[in-house]
Design a protein around this motif. Structure first.
Motif, short mmCIF file in Angstrom:
data_model
loop_
_atom_site.label_atom_id
_atom_site.label_comp_id
_atom_site.label_asym_id
_atom_site.label_seq_id
_atom_site.Cartn_x
_atom_site.Cartn_y
_atom_site.Cartn_z
N GLY A 91 0.81 -1.21 0.00
CA GLY A 91 0.00 0.00 0.00
C GLY A 91 0.84 1.26 0.00
O GLY A 91 2.01 1.26 0.38
N GLN A 92 0.23 2.32 -0.43
CA GLN A 92 0.89 3.62 -0.49
C GLN A 92 0.49 4.44 0.74
O GLN A 92 -0.54 4.22 1.35
N PHE A 93 1.34 5.40 1.11
CA PHE A 93 1.06 6.18 2.31
C PHE A 93 1.04 7.68 2.05
O PHE A 93 0.78 8.44 2.97
N GLY A 94 1.30 8.12 0.84
CA GLY A 94 1.33 9.55 0.54
C GLY A 94 0.01 10.24 0.81
O GLY A 94 -0.02 11.36 1.34
N MET A 95 -1.09 9.55 0.52
CA MET A 95 -2.40 10.18 0.71
C MET A 95 -2.74 10.33 2.18
O MET A 95 -3.67 11.05 2.53
N TYR B 277 2.16 13.83 8.70
CA TYR B 277 2.84 12.77 9.42
C TYR B 277 4.31 12.66 9.03
O TYR B 277 5.11 12.13 9.79
N LYS B 278 4.65 13.10 7.82
CA LYS B 278 6.04 13.02 7.31
C LYS B 278 6.58 11.60 7.37
O LYS B 278 7.70 11.34 7.80
N LEU B 279 5.75 10.64 6.94
CA LEU B 279 6.14 9.24 6.98
C LEU B 279 7.37 8.95 6.13
O LEU B 279 8.22 8.16 6.52
N GLU B 280 7.48 9.62 4.99
CA GLU B 280 8.64 9.39 4.12
C GLU B 280 9.93 9.80 4.82
O GLU B 280 10.96 9.13 4.70
N GLN B 281 9.89 10.86 5.61
CA GLN B 281 11.05 11.30 6.37
C GLN B 281 11.39 10.28 7.46
O GLN B 281 12.56 9.93 7.66
N LYS B 282 10.37 9.77 8.15
CA LYS B 282 10.59 8.79 9.21
C LYS B 282 11.17 7.50 8.64
O LYS B 282 12.07 6.89 9.25
N ILE B 283 10.70 7.08 7.49
CA ILE B 283 11.23 5.87 6.84
C ILE B 283 12.68 6.09 6.43
O ILE B 283 13.54 5.22 6.66
#
Length: 98
Positions: free
Chosen positions: A72-76, A83-89
């Motif tokens: 699944g994607q998380f950008g949306m 949340y800045k999930l891409e930064q946390k990853i």
């Protein structure tokens, strides 16, 4: 993230039938600990390290599991809720930080 799609006849069954004129309201949301614990147990049972999980909260106040999508994607979710999930990853991959 919580998506409030039920009050719009266009999105009440599937929020992905977007209403560009009146977009659904989205807000950051924290699941109750009990629900989160059950999801973590499920992820362990399925041997999944990551997944996008879809849940609905019924009018009866019960959380209903719909699916766990391991690709699944998380950008949306990340962008509108900040949340800045891409930064946390990226930090986790680079430095092992949570």
């Amino acid at each position: 993230m919580a998506i409030f799609s039920q009050l719009d006849s266009q999105t009440e069954v599937d929020f992905r039938v977007y209403n560009d004129e009146k977009p659904n309201r989205t807000i950051p949301y924290t699941l109750p600990d009990e629900v989160e614990e059950k999801l973590l147990k499920l992820m362990n049972e399925l041997t999944l390290e990551t997944a996008s999980i879809d849940i609905i909260l019924g009018k009866d106040g019960v959380y209903y599991f719909l699916e766990a999508n391991p690709v699944g994607q998380f950008g949306m979710t990340s962008v509108p809720c900040n949340y800045k999930l891409e930064q946390k990853i990226a930090e986790y991959l680079a430095y092992g930080k949570n």
